[in-house]
Design a protein around this motif. Sequence first.
Motif, PDB file in Angstrom:
ATOM      1  N   THR A 192       0.833  -1.211   0.000  1.00  0.00           N
ATOM      2  CA  THR A 192       0.000   0.000   0.000  1.00  0.00           C
ATOM      3  C   THR A 192       0.861   1.252   0.000  1.00  0.00           C
ATOM      4  N   THR A 193       1.970   1.234   0.748  1.00  0.00           N
ATOM      5  CA  THR A 193       2.888   2.375   0.760  1.00  0.00           C
ATOM      6  C   THR A 193       3.479   2.615  -0.632  1.00  0.00           C
ATOM      7  N   GLY A 194       3.894   1.528  -1.278  1.00  0.00           N
ATOM      8  CA  GLY A 194       4.446   1.663  -2.626  1.00  0.00           C
ATOM      9  C   GLY A 194       3.423   2.177  -3.618  1.00  0.00           C
ATOM     10  N   MET A 195       2.199   1.681  -3.542  1.00  0.00           N
ATOM     11  CA  MET A 195       1.150   2.161  -4.434  1.00  0.00           C
ATOM     12  C   MET A 195       0.852   3.633  -4.181  1.00  0.00           C
ATOM     13  N   GLY A 196       0.890   4.035  -2.908  1.00  0.00           N
ATOM     14  CA  GLY A 196       0.662   5.444  -2.589  1.00  0.00           C
ATOM     15  C   GLY A 196       1.733   6.339  -3.190  1.00  0.00           C
ATOM     16  N   VAL A 197       2.990   5.886  -3.121  1.00  0.00           N
ATOM     17  CA  VAL A 197       4.077   6.663  -3.729  1.00  0.00           C
ATOM     18  C   VAL A 197       3.865   6.790  -5.231  1.00  0.00           C
ATOM     19  N   ALA A 198       3.510   5.689  -5.884  1.00  0.00           N
ATOM     20  CA  ALA A 198       3.308   5.717  -7.333  1.00  0.00           C
ATOM     21  C   ALA A 198       2.189   6.674  -7.732  1.00  0.00           C
ATOM     22  N   LEU A 199       1.072   6.607  -7.026  1.00  0.00           N
ATOM     23  CA  LEU A 199      -0.074   7.443  -7.388  1.00  0.00           C
ATOM     24  C   LEU A 199       0.164   8.902  -7.032  1.00  0.00           C
ATOM     25  N   ASN A 200       0.727   9.157  -5.847  1.00  0.00           N
ATOM     26  CA  ASN A 200       0.928  10.546  -5.413  1.00  0.00           C
ATOM     27  C   ASN A 200       1.917  11.284  -6.302  1.00  0.00           C
ATOM     28  N   THR A 201       3.029  10.641  -6.627  1.00  0.00           N
ATOM     29  CA  THR A 201       4.031  11.309  -7.466  1.00  0.00           C
ATOM     30  C   THR A 201       3.509  11.545  -8.879  1.00  0.00           C
ATOM     31  N   THR A 202       2.782  10.567  -9.410  1.00  0.00           N
ATOM     32  CA  THR A 202       2.215  10.748 -10.749  1.00  0.00           C
ATOM     33  C   THR A 202       1.208  11.897 -10.777  1.00  0.00           C
ATOM     34  N   LEU A 203       0.316  11.911  -9.806  1.00  0.00           N
ATOM     35  CA  LEU A 203      -0.694  12.963  -9.743  1.00  0.00           C
ATOM     36  C   LEU A 203      -0.052  14.322  -9.524  1.00  0.00           C
ATOM     37  N   MET A 204       0.934  14.406  -8.638  1.00  0.00           N
ATOM     38  CA  MET A 204       1.588  15.679  -8.357  1.00  0.00           C
ATOM     39  C   MET A 204       2.364  16.168  -9.569  1.00  0.00           C
ATOM     40  N   GLY A 205       3.086  15.262 -10.232  1.00  0.00           N
ATOM     41  CA  GLY A 205       3.861  15.659 -11.400  1.00  0.00           C
ATOM     42  C   GLY A 205       2.991  16.163 -12.536  1.00  0.00           C
ATOM     43  N   LEU A 206       1.915  15.454 -12.838  1.00  0.00           N
ATOM     44  CA  LEU A 206       1.026  15.871 -13.923  1.00  0.00           C
ATOM     45  C   LEU A 206       0.317  17.180 -13.596  1.00  0.00           C
ATOM     46  N   SER A 207      -0.173  17.313 -12.367  1.00  0.00           N
ATOM     47  CA  SER A 207      -0.902  18.525 -11.979  1.00  0.00           C
ATOM     48  C   SER A 207      -0.004  19.750 -12.020  1.00  0.00           C
ATOM     49  N   CYS A 208       1.178  19.645 -11.426  1.00  0.00           N
ATOM     50  CA  CYS A 208       2.094  20.789 -11.399  1.00  0.00           C
ATOM     51  C   CYS A 208       2.572  21.142 -12.805  1.00  0.00           C
ATOM     52  N   SER A 209       2.783  20.133 -13.651  1.00  0.00           N
ATOM     53  CA  SER A 209       3.207  20.399 -15.028  1.00  0.00           C
ATOM     54  C   SER A 209       2.130  21.168 -15.792  1.00  0.00           C
ATOM     55  N   MET A 210       0.883  20.775 -15.648  1.00  0.00           N
ATOM     56  CA  MET A 210      -0.206  21.461 -16.348  1.00  0.00           C
ATOM     57  C   MET A 210      -0.393  22.889 -15.836  1.00  0.00           C
ATOM     58  N   LEU A 211      -0.326  23.069 -14.525  1.00  0.00           N
ATOM     59  CA  LEU A 211      -0.499  24.410 -13.964  1.00  0.00           C
ATOM     60  C   LEU A 211       0.656  25.325 -14.346  1.00  0.00           C
ATOM     61  N   LEU A 212       1.861  24.775 -14.377  1.00  0.00           N
ATOM     62  CA  LEU A 212       3.009  25.582 -14.781  1.00  0.00           C
ATOM     63  C   LEU A 212       2.968  25.885 -16.270  1.00  0.00           C
ATOM     64  N   GLY A 213       2.511  24.914 -17.068  1.00  0.00           N
ATOM     65  CA  GLY A 213       2.381  25.158 -18.499  1.00  0.00           C
ATOM     66  C   GLY A 213       1.392  26.264 -18.814  1.00  0.00           C
ATOM     67  N   MET A 214       0.326  26.373 -18.034  1.00  0.00           N
ATOM     68  CA  MET A 214      -0.628  27.464 -18.223  1.00  0.00           C
ATOM     69  C   MET A 214       0.044  28.813 -18.028  1.00  0.00           C
ATOM     70  N   GLN A 215       0.914  28.919 -17.036  1.00  0.00           N
ATOM     71  CA  GLN A 215       1.585  30.187 -16.763  1.00  0.00           C
ATOM     72  C   GLN A 215       2.553  30.556 -17.884  1.00  0.00           C
ATOM     73  N   TYR A 216       3.348  29.595 -18.334  1.00  0.00           N
ATOM     74  CA  TYR A 216       4.310  29.912 -19.396  1.00  0.00           C
ATOM     75  C   TYR A 216       3.623  30.116 -20.739  1.00  0.00           C
TER      76      TYR A 216
END
Length: 246
Positions: A192-216
Amino acid sequence: MRHAKTPYTLVLQWLLLFGILSFISWLFWDQGLLQSALLSDPSHITLIILLLFVLATTHCATRALFLSHENSALDQIIQFTTANPPGPGSNRWWIENKLPVKDSLSGQFIAGIAAMRGSLQVHQPNQDSHLLAQVMAERLRGQHEVGWFICGLLVKLGLLGTVIGFVMMLAPVAELKSFDLSDIQGLLQRMTTGMGVALNTTLMGLSCSMLLGMQYLMLDRAADRLVAEAVEFSETRLLKVADKEQ
């Protein structure tokens, strides 16, 4: 034709977007979602993604302020030129002594156009003017390439976190020697810890990339409009103003 607008419209637009992002971040923090994502990630990739996003957002703020200054400088040049047009054959002296904010990119571009042509009344197209426009565009947008690189890096970090999470999730299976209830409970907890790491990092990376792309994207569009307006003014309106003085 350049429409009248607030010189710092871009800064206000960025502040509006930043306010929305700040509210969403506070909401997630208040609900404990951010703390949970950070504390449950032993690889610290989520923290790295957030730090890169904050640094890149700060860079966006500085670029928005810079582009707003350049936009204000172009407004001053247009207003001054319309009210105080150069006389026939006096463009070089007029630019060196009368043109406001000569140190701005717009001022340097217009001064370069006039210096190359020798006279503002020459209507023949000049390839060098296109080169000057490209130089101006590079100075306005060049630093944004770093931001787009960070956007891609955030996605890659998210995918890296996904791989690490799956490794953390599957590694305990190889260590399982018996099927006792206690061993299975420990195995499920580590998976469960490993699955949480996989999902959290993927979600955080995609979300931050999209929000930063909007700014640039917003900054790139503002830079493109500024170059287009400077070229349109120097190639058409400034020449027409000079023609009226002949």
